[in-house]
Design an enzyme around this catalytic site. Structure first.
Site, PDB file in Angstrom:
ATOM      1  N   HIS A  13      -4.326  -1.029  -4.321  1.00  0.00           N
ATOM      2  CA  HIS A  13      -3.616  -1.095  -3.042  1.00  0.00           C
ATOM      3  C   HIS A  13      -2.968  -2.479  -2.959  1.00  0.00           C
ATOM      4  O   HIS A  13      -3.645  -3.477  -2.737  1.00  0.00           O
ATOM      5  CB  HIS A  13      -4.575  -0.904  -1.863  1.00  0.00           C
ATOM      6  CG  HIS A  13      -5.166   0.474  -1.795  1.00  0.00           C
ATOM      7  ND1 HIS A  13      -4.596   1.472  -1.039  1.00  0.00           N
ATOM      8  CD2 HIS A  13      -6.241   1.015  -2.381  1.00  0.00           C
ATOM      9  CE1 HIS A  13      -5.323   2.573  -1.168  1.00  0.00           C
ATOM     10  NE2 HIS A  13      -6.330   2.324  -1.975  1.00  0.00           N
ATOM     11  N   ASN A  46     -10.137  15.439  -5.780  1.00  0.00           N
ATOM     12  CA  ASN A  46     -11.400  15.912  -6.381  1.00  0.00           C
ATOM     13  C   ASN A  46     -12.022  16.950  -5.455  1.00  0.00           C
ATOM     14  O   ASN A  46     -11.813  16.892  -4.253  1.00  0.00           O
ATOM     15  CB  ASN A  46     -12.378  14.733  -6.531  1.00  0.00           C
ATOM     16  CG  ASN A  46     -12.613  14.032  -5.200  1.00  0.00           C
ATOM     17  OD1 ASN A  46     -11.771  13.254  -4.737  1.00  0.00           O
ATOM     18  ND2 ASN A  46     -13.728  14.334  -4.567  1.00  0.00           N
ATOM     19  N   SER A  95      -3.615   6.478  -1.996  1.00  0.00           N
ATOM     20  CA  SER A  95      -3.733   6.838  -3.411  1.00  0.00           C
ATOM     21  C   SER A  95      -3.017   8.166  -3.641  1.00  0.00           C
ATOM     22  O   SER A  95      -3.163   9.096  -2.865  1.00  0.00           O
ATOM     23  CB  SER A  95      -5.195   7.007  -3.802  1.00  0.00           C
ATOM     24  OG  SER A  95      -5.927   5.874  -3.422  1.00  0.00           O
ATOM     25  N   HIS A 102      -8.888  -0.599   5.148  1.00  0.00           N
ATOM     26  CA  HIS A 102      -9.841   0.492   5.397  1.00  0.00           C
ATOM     27  C   HIS A 102     -11.016  -0.015   6.227  1.00  0.00           C
ATOM     28  O   HIS A 102     -11.422  -1.171   6.117  1.00  0.00           O
ATOM     29  CB  HIS A 102     -10.392   1.039   4.073  1.00  0.00           C
ATOM     30  CG  HIS A 102      -9.375   1.712   3.214  1.00  0.00           C
ATOM     31  ND1 HIS A 102      -8.623   1.023   2.289  1.00  0.00           N
ATOM     32  CD2 HIS A 102      -8.987   3.007   3.145  1.00  0.00           C
ATOM     33  CE1 HIS A 102      -7.803   1.878   1.675  1.00  0.00           C
ATOM     34  NE2 HIS A 102      -8.006   3.086   2.172  1.00  0.00           N
ATOM     35  N   HIS A 138     -14.548   6.929  -8.443  1.00  0.00           N
ATOM     36  CA  HIS A 138     -13.230   6.406  -8.083  1.00  0.00           C
ATOM     37  C   HIS A 138     -12.242   6.642  -9.221  1.00  0.00           C
ATOM     38  O   HIS A 138     -11.058   6.882  -8.987  1.00  0.00           O
ATOM     39  CB  HIS A 138     -13.358   4.912  -7.758  1.00  0.00           C
ATOM     40  CG  HIS A 138     -12.117   4.300  -7.185  1.00  0.00           C
ATOM     41  ND1 HIS A 138     -11.430   4.843  -6.112  1.00  0.00           N
ATOM     42  CD2 HIS A 138     -11.421   3.185  -7.540  1.00  0.00           C
ATOM     43  CE1 HIS A 138     -10.378   4.086  -5.833  1.00  0.00           C
ATOM     44  NE2 HIS A 138     -10.341   3.080  -6.682  1.00  0.00           N
ATOM     45  N   TYR A 169     -14.045   0.832   5.702  1.00  0.00           N
ATOM     46  CA  TYR A 169     -15.189   0.554   4.817  1.00  0.00           C
ATOM     47  C   TYR A 169     -15.133  -0.844   4.201  1.00  0.00           C
ATOM     48  O   TYR A 169     -16.128  -1.340   3.681  1.00  0.00           O
ATOM     49  CB  TYR A 169     -15.330   1.618   3.715  1.00  0.00           C
ATOM     50  CG  TYR A 169     -14.178   1.730   2.749  1.00  0.00           C
ATOM     51  CD1 TYR A 169     -13.929   0.761   1.787  1.00  0.00           C
ATOM     52  CD2 TYR A 169     -13.338   2.841   2.773  1.00  0.00           C
ATOM     53  CE1 TYR A 169     -12.878   0.867   0.898  1.00  0.00           C
ATOM     54  CE2 TYR A 169     -12.279   2.971   1.892  1.00  0.00           C
ATOM     55  CZ  TYR A 169     -12.056   1.981   0.963  1.00  0.00           C
ATOM     56  OH  TYR A 169     -11.003   2.100   0.095  1.00  0.00           O
ATOM     57  N   GLU A 170     -13.971  -1.472   4.265  1.00  0.00           N
ATOM     58  CA  GLU A 170     -13.880  -2.842   3.759  1.00  0.00           C
ATOM     59  C   GLU A 170     -14.543  -3.836   4.704  1.00  0.00           C
ATOM     60  O   GLU A 170     -14.680  -5.015   4.375  1.00  0.00           O
ATOM     61  CB  GLU A 170     -12.414  -3.234   3.557  1.00  0.00           C
ATOM     62  CG  GLU A 170     -11.740  -2.461   2.433  1.00  0.00           C
ATOM     63  CD  GLU A 170     -10.246  -2.742   2.367  1.00  0.00           C
ATOM     64  OE1 GLU A 170      -9.869  -3.692   1.673  1.00  0.00           O
ATOM     65  OE2 GLU A 170      -9.466  -2.014   3.015  1.00  0.00           O
ATOM     66  N   ALA A 187      -5.718   9.896  -0.129  1.00  0.00           N
ATOM     67  CA  ALA A 187      -6.437  10.716  -1.100  1.00  0.00           C
ATOM     68  C   ALA A 187      -7.656  11.283  -0.387  1.00  0.00           C
ATOM     69  O   ALA A 187      -8.245  10.612   0.462  1.00  0.00           O
ATOM     70  CB  ALA A 187      -6.888   9.858  -2.279  1.00  0.00           C
ATOM     71  N   MET A 196     -11.543   8.676   3.919  1.00  0.00           N
ATOM     72  CA  MET A 196     -12.043   7.452   4.569  1.00  0.00           C
ATOM     73  C   MET A 196     -10.938   6.668   5.274  1.00  0.00           C
ATOM     74  O   MET A 196     -11.076   5.467   5.481  1.00  0.00           O
ATOM     75  CB  MET A 196     -12.721   6.567   3.519  1.00  0.00           C
ATOM     76  CG  MET A 196     -13.827   7.252   2.737  1.00  0.00           C
ATOM     77  SD  MET A 196     -14.445   6.201   1.419  1.00  0.00           S
ATOM     78  CE  MET A 196     -15.441   7.370   0.468  1.00  0.00           C
ATOM     79  N   SER A 197      -9.857   7.336   5.635  1.00  0.00           N
ATOM     80  CA  SER A 197      -8.749   6.599   6.280  1.00  0.00           C
ATOM     81  C   SER A 197      -8.022   7.498   7.276  1.00  0.00           C
ATOM     82  O   SER A 197      -8.572   8.491   7.742  1.00  0.00           O
ATOM     83  CB  SER A 197      -7.774   6.098   5.211  1.00  0.00           C
ATOM     84  OG  SER A 197      -7.077   7.181   4.626  1.00  0.00           O
TER      85      SER A 197
HETATM   86  N1  HPA Z   1     -14.713  11.824  -0.158  1.00  0.00           N
HETATM   87  C1  HPA Z   1     -14.231  10.853   0.643  1.00  0.00           C
HETATM   88  N2  HPA Z   1     -13.088  10.224   0.413  1.00  0.00           N
HETATM   89  C2  HPA Z   1     -12.395  10.577  -0.682  1.00  0.00           C
HETATM   90  C3  HPA Z   1     -12.850  11.571  -1.555  1.00  0.00           C
HETATM   91  C4  HPA Z   1     -14.077  12.227  -1.289  1.00  0.00           C
HETATM   92  O1  HPA Z   1     -14.543  13.115  -2.016  1.00  0.00           O
HETATM   93  N3  HPA Z   1     -11.913  11.673  -2.546  1.00  0.00           N
HETATM   94  C5  HPA Z   1     -10.937  10.781  -2.258  1.00  0.00           C
HETATM   95  N4  HPA Z   1     -11.224  10.119  -1.125  1.00  0.00           N
END
Ligand code: HPA
Length: 282
Positions: free
Chosen positions: A63, A236, A32, A85, A248, A87-88, A115, A212-213
């Protein structure tokens, strides 16, 4: 693990070699905040992941799931748009399939993008951070399990992120007129965002950004002997650092706002990389 499963990344690489004559040494994985890179890519061949045997299909919206052969400026590249990912629900061998395929293809250098949430209080949403190191807090390890033939069991991660490629990324940041941050990325499994208590703990441990990647791919790439570099788009402030809740949508909004900067950074990186790779000893 069966023999056919062991052969899969090699089979996928052989398919790629058949589909396009271009032989880039650099591959870029778009997370992202970086998909706008595709706007500047001179595409020679676009291949849907579904056409690549064994390649996991991404399920997150935004994606796409395409592999591109092309030129970024003067530099031939393979671009992966969309990643699998953890988490998927993918097992780690799925998450790292693309990297193993790229290594089998003959890629020598890998740029990973993502991201991430900013833990370092100096970071602002929209900043970019070059990874100097990482912490693997995913609760799993991409090298756990059957040892693939010809690969080391115990992989050194003293310098996961290559110094020379990092310098090239820093130069690219200057060229793109970005103030690039540098720092430590902590990888969590997700898919929930973190709690403020977790973020305080991660800050105390020395993490600058959380995501997360990237870490499974970086570790697998090091096992395969690839040079690795990585950059985060800080979308963020991490949980508890800002007042509000995380969403998200906020991640996507920031990624959209800074997409041109992200693309300029990656394009300049590819340019400097091209010059460097012509000069460097093999
Ligand atoms: N935490 C985990 N993964 C993320 C975040 C976050 O704040 N922002 C973008 N990916």
């Amino acid at each position: 693990m069966t023999m056919s499963k062991l052969a899969l990344p090699q089979a996928a690489a052989a398919k790629l070699q058949k589909l396009c004559p271009l032989r880039p040494t650099l591959a870029i994985v778009l997370g992202s905040g970086f998909h706008h890179v595709l706007a500047g890519l001179r595409v020679e061949k676009k291949i849907n992941y579904a056409k690549i045997p064994g390649f996991p299909q991404p399920t997150v919206s935004g994606h796409a799931g395409e592999l591109y052969f092309g030129q970024l400026g003067q530099t031939p590249v393979i671009v992966l748009s969309g990643r699998a990912h953890f988490y998927e629900g993918h097992a780690m061998d799925r998450v790292t399939f693309g990297v193993r395929m790229l290594a089998a293809f003959g890629i020598t250098d890998l740029l990973l993008t993502n991201a991430a949430g900013g833990i370092n209080r100096k970071f602002r949403a929209g900043d970019f951070m070059v990874l100097t190191d990482h912490m693997n807090f995913m609760g799993d390890h991409p090298l756990r399990g059957v040892l693939l033939p010809g690969l080391p069991r115990f992989v050194d991660l003293t310098e996961t992120y290559d110094k020379q490629l990092r310098q090239i990324l820093m130069r690219a940041g200057k060229r793109a007129r970005l103030k690039l941050r540098e720092g430590v990325y902590i990888a969590v499994s997700g898919p929930s965002y973190e709690t403020p208590a977790e973020i305080r703990a991660f800050a105390a441990l020395g993490a600058d950004a959380v995501g997360m990647s990237t870490v499974p791919e970086a570790i697998a790439a090091r096992q395969c002997g690839l040079r690795v570099t990585a950059v985060s788009c800080i979308t963020n402030p991490a949980a508890g650092i800002s007042q509000g809740q995380l969403s998200h949508e906020e991640v996507l909004e920031t990624a959209e706002r800074v997409k041109k900067s992200g693309a300029a950074l990656i394009e300049s990186f590819a340019g400097f990389y091209g010059e460097w790779s012509l000069r460097k000893p093999a």
